[in-house]
Structures are given as structure tokens and as C-alpha cells.
Design a protein around this motif. Structure first.
Motif, PDB file in Angstrom:
ATOM      1  N   LYS A 105      31.779  43.662 122.839  1.00 17.75           N
ATOM      2  CA  LYS A 105      31.578  44.058 121.449  1.00 17.75           C
ATOM      3  C   LYS A 105      30.344  44.935 121.330  1.00 17.75           C
ATOM      4  CE  LYS A 105      33.807  40.153 119.126  1.00 17.75           C
ATOM      5  NZ  LYS A 105      33.638  39.014 118.191  1.00 17.75           N
ATOM      6  N   ASP A 137      35.196  41.587 123.241  1.00 21.02           N
ATOM      7  CA  ASP A 137      36.197  42.168 122.363  1.00 21.02           C
ATOM      8  C   ASP A 137      37.563  42.012 123.026  1.00 21.02           C
ATOM      9  OD1 ASP A 137      37.400  43.601 120.285  1.00 21.02           O
ATOM     10  OD2 ASP A 137      35.701  44.971 120.121  1.00 21.02           O
ATOM     11  N   GLU A 138      38.482  42.894 122.737  1.00 24.31           N
ATOM     12  CA  GLU A 138      39.855  42.734 123.197  1.00 24.31           C
ATOM     13  C   GLU A 138      39.998  42.955 124.705  1.00 24.31           C
ATOM     14  OE1 GLU A 138      42.439  45.909 121.746  1.00 24.31           O
ATOM     15  OE2 GLU A 138      40.628  46.975 121.122  1.00 24.31           O
TER      16      GLU A 138
END
Length: 268
Positions: A105, A137-138
Motif C-alpha cells: 500500500k 494491497d492486492e
């Protein structure tokens, strides 16, 4: 007899060619100067992830994989390459294909000018006390969002190639093209390893990952023109493998054949 200095970047399918348990006399021909396993290309080419290491790194993970975790964050292998500039480097893309990578992130990397990734071995990293410091994050994997993962991987592979040409220009890279195997012989009978392991993989998923692995190999060959270590047959996995039954833990014949083939490549 020529003795080759070689670096290894990838996984056990490459590193165990230089393991006396599998190839007893490998040291007669090779010296492994530096190696890095279980770090993806996008992670390696990201900026280092700084963490508070004032406390001892603890968790239900072997000392070896604690080291892998720390080097996944530090990207220390790049410094190793610059310092050693090995004549040869054997690489494979198993970790990229099988695990993928995870984006950090922006709130955790405000000073970073580019996207930052770590290897998506979250199942293992979660066991470590430092994991709580990571703001993730992803994920990008070749199973769930392969087109996006491939795009990010290609971008970072170009950066890796540029790095090698700038900081270790005389290193000759050898690409190991081995693939996942779902075949294993148990008590004289050929079986599917996925049915024995009863994990998230089956024949279709394994072939899906192998197809993407071939795409990564081909892209690298086209962009870099490496030497290529080609596996000439589909090897069975070994039910008694030193590291356990797994899709890239092959029968011993693989390591010996790969070793001898590698010598032939370097003697040309």
C-alpha cells in the motif's frame, strides 16, 4: 577439468542441481558464488521495504525461510550481483508463476516513486512477527489475474535486464525451463500428485500455470537471448524427496541430467 562459477536465482529446481544430496560430485565442476530463492522478479526490482528490526525475528518458520523473508524485503540479491558479477547465472521463474507477488500500500511506502512488491508467500510470512508491519494491497497471481500479473512482470523483467547489463554486463544467464509435474510413481504405479496431496491444484490448474510459465520463458528468451537449459522429458515427482512430495520436487534423474546438460551448454 573446468570449474564454473555460477549464481542461482529462482527455486530448488535450479539450486538443487548444485546440492550434493542430489548430485554428489557437482563441486568438481561448479562453485555457487551467490544464490537467491523464493523471490519474484517484481519483488527483486522494487525498492527495499524498511521495517523496524529492533526486535528479533520470530515465528513458526525455519531459519532458512526467515532469511528468505528478510531478503525479499531488502532486495539484497541486487547488491550481491553487483559485488560478485558472476560469470554465469542460472534462473527459473517458478516462484513468479506459482506464488505471484503482492503490492504494498502507498501509505506504507510514501517515499517510493514506483509501485513496490513483495513475493506473495503470505501464508508463510503471516507466521512471522514482522508481518504486522507490512501494509499489503492486492495480490497478482498467474492463477487469479494472470494478464495483470504478466503486465507487471514484463515491466519489471525489463528493469532486471537493464540492471544486469549495467551492473553485471559479462554475466551469461542460463534459463532453466523445467515445469510443474503432476506425475508420481508410488509402489510401482503412476499416479497424479494432486490427488495424493488433495490441495487446491488439479491437472487443469497445473497445466494453466505451466502454460503461463512457458509464456514467461518465451518472453525472456525473446528479450534477453539467454542460454537455455531445456528439460528433455517430463519427470515424475519423487515420493521420497528430501523436501517432501511437491510438483517441482523431481525424481533424482532430473538433477543429474540437468547437471550434465548444463556442463555441455557451458562447454560450447
Amino acid at each position: 577439468m573446468t570449474k564454473y562459477e555460477i549464481a542461482v536465482f529462482g527455486s530448488c529446481i535450479s539450486r538443487d542441481i548444485f546440492n550434493s544430496h542430489f548430485v554428489e560430485d557437482y563441486k568438481e565442476n561448479f562453485q555457487v558464488s551467490i544464490d537467491q530463492q523464493h523471490v519474484t522478479i517484481p519483488s527483486l526490482m522494487s525498492q527495499p521495504v524498511l521495517i523496524d528490526d529492533s526486535e528479533e525475528l520470530t515465528g513458526n518458520v525455519t531459519p532458512y525461510f526467515k532469511g528468505v523473508f528478510l531478503r525479499d524485503l531488502s532486495k539484497e540479491f541486487l547488491n550481491d550481483i553487483m559485488n560478485v558479477q558472476p560469470p554465469y547465472m542460472l534462473i527459473d521463474f517458478y516462484v513468479d508463476v506459482y506464488y505471484g507477488f503482492r503490492k504494498m500500500k502507498q501509505t506504507s511506502c510514501k517515499l517510493f516513486k514506483k509501485d513496490v512488491y513483495i513475493t506473495n508467500k503470505i501464508w508463510q510470512y503471516k507466521r512471522l512477527n514482522y508481518y504486522s508491519q507490512l501494509e499489503l494491497d492486492e495480490p497478482y497471481t498467474f492463477m487469479d489475474n494472470p494478464d495483470k500479473a504478466f503486465k507487471i512482470w514484463k515491466k519489471n523483467l525489463v528493469r532486471f535486464i537493464a540492471f544486469m547489463r549495467k551492473y553485471s554486463p559479462n554475466t551469461k544467464i542460463i534459463l532453466n525451463t523445467a515445469k510443474l509435474s503432476n506425475s508420481i510413481i508410488v509402489d510401482g504405479e503412476t499416479k497424479k500428485l494432486s490427488e495424493i496431496r488433495k490441495d487446491a491444484f488439479d491437472e487443469e490448474k497445473i497445466e494453466h500455470l505451466n502454460n503461463w510459465w512457458r509464456k514467461l520463458d518465451q518472453y525472456f528468451i525473446e528479450k534477453y537471448q539467454p542460454l537455455v537449459l531445456t528439460v528433455e522429458k517430463n519427470y515424475h515427482c519423487d515420493p521420497n524427496h528430501r523436501w517432501g512430495m511437491f510438483y517441482v520436487h523431481y525424481e533424482n534423474e532430473y538433477y543429474k541430467n540437468a547437471y550434465h546438460q548444463l556442463i555441455k551448454i557451458l562447454e560450447k
